[in-house]
Design a protein around this motif. Sequence first.
Motif, short mmCIF file in Angstrom:
data_model
loop_
_atom_site.label_atom_id
_atom_site.label_comp_id
_atom_site.label_asym_id
_atom_site.label_seq_id
_atom_site.Cartn_x
_atom_site.Cartn_y
_atom_site.Cartn_z
N PRO A 1 50.26 82.65 -17.51
CA PRO A 1 49.94 83.32 -16.24
C PRO A 1 48.50 83.06 -15.83
N GLY A 2 48.32 82.63 -14.59
CA GLY A 2 46.98 82.39 -14.08
C GLY A 2 46.29 83.69 -13.69
N LYS A 3 45.01 83.58 -13.41
CA LYS A 3 44.23 84.77 -13.06
C LYS A 3 44.63 85.34 -11.70
N GLU A 4 45.15 84.50 -10.82
CA GLU A 4 45.53 84.94 -9.49
C GLU A 4 47.03 85.23 -9.36
N SER A 5 47.77 85.07 -10.44
CA SER A 5 49.21 85.35 -10.37
C SER A 5 49.44 86.86 -10.44
N LYS A 6 50.62 87.26 -10.00
CA LYS A 6 50.95 88.68 -9.96
C LYS A 6 51.82 89.03 -11.17
N TYR A 7 51.85 90.31 -11.48
CA TYR A 7 52.70 90.80 -12.58
C TYR A 7 54.16 90.52 -12.27
N ILE B 1 45.98 81.27 -20.48
CA ILE B 1 45.65 80.05 -19.75
C ILE B 1 44.27 79.56 -20.20
N THR B 2 44.13 78.26 -20.33
CA THR B 2 42.87 77.68 -20.77
C THR B 2 42.12 77.11 -19.57
N THR B 3 40.87 76.81 -19.76
CA THR B 3 40.09 76.21 -18.67
C THR B 3 40.62 74.82 -18.34
N ALA B 4 41.15 74.12 -19.33
CA ALA B 4 41.74 72.80 -19.08
C ALA B 4 42.94 72.92 -18.14
N ASP B 5 43.74 73.95 -18.33
CA ASP B 5 44.89 74.18 -17.45
C ASP B 5 44.43 74.54 -16.03
N GLU B 6 43.41 75.37 -15.93
CA GLU B 6 42.87 75.72 -14.61
C GLU B 6 42.35 74.49 -13.90
N ASP B 7 41.68 73.60 -14.64
CA ASP B 7 41.18 72.36 -14.06
C ASP B 7 42.33 71.47 -13.60
N LEU B 8 43.40 71.41 -14.39
CA LEU B 8 44.57 70.61 -14.00
C LEU B 8 45.15 71.10 -12.68
N VAL B 9 45.23 72.41 -12.51
CA VAL B 9 45.77 72.98 -11.29
C VAL B 9 44.86 72.63 -10.10
N LYS B 10 43.55 72.74 -10.30
CA LYS B 10 42.60 72.43 -9.21
C LYS B 10 42.66 70.95 -8.85
N GLU B 11 42.78 70.09 -9.85
CA GLU B 11 42.81 68.65 -9.61
C GLU B 11 44.12 68.17 -9.00
N SER B 12 45.18 68.93 -9.18
CA SER B 12 46.50 68.50 -8.72
C SER B 12 46.60 68.48 -7.20
N ASN B 13 45.81 69.33 -6.49
CA ASN B 13 45.82 69.41 -5.03
C ASN B 13 47.21 69.65 -4.46
N LEU B 14 48.01 70.43 -5.13
CA LEU B 14 49.39 70.73 -4.66
C LEU B 14 49.41 72.05 -3.94
#
Length: 170
Positions: A128-134, A157-170
Motif C-alpha cells: 500500500p502506498g502512502k496516498e492509497s486509501k484503507y 512500500i520501499t523508496t525504490a517502489d515509489e521511484d518506480l511509480v514516479k518514473e512510470s508516468n502512468l
Amino acid sequence: MAEISQGGGGGSKDGKVRVKKSSTKIDMTPMVDLAFLLLTFFILTTTLNKPQTMELTMPEKEKEGDKPPEVNEKKVVTLILGPQDKIYWYVGITDPKVELTNFSKDGIRKILTSKDKEIPGMIILIKPGKESKYKNLVDILDEMTITSMKRFALVKITTADEDLVKESNL
C-alpha cells in the motif's frame, strides 16, 4: 382484567318498550398474553447480524539472525496501491516493467487470474502506498479471496517502489 364494555340497548323515543340487551364484555387478557409471548419468542429466536471478518494470517516476527526465505524472482508479482484507486503492478524483482490497472473485474481480477495460470506457485506482494486509501487495501484483499490466491503478503512500500511509480508516468 382488561375489558371492553359496550352499552346495552335501552328504550326508544317512540314509546315502545323493548327488551334491554345485556352488554357484552370481552376479556382482552388472553390476547395480550399471547401477543407478549409471541413477541418474546421472536426476540429470543432472532439472530442478529454477525460481523463479517476476513481471516488474515500474519507471519511470526523475525528473530535476529534469521534470513528471509529465498524466492524465485520470476514467481513474484508486486502490486503497489496508488492514489485515486490505481494499482501499479509488475512481475519479478530486478528490472521490472511497471503497468497500471484498476479494481474492476477487467482490471486486477483479470490480471491475477491470467498470471496465476502463467506462473505456477505465484507469490503476490501487496504494497500500500502512502496516498492509497484503507478501502483500497480491503478491496485488494477481497480480490485475493475472489480469485482464490493462496500466497500473498502485505509488505511495506520501499523508496525504490515509489521511484518506480514516479518514473512510470502512468
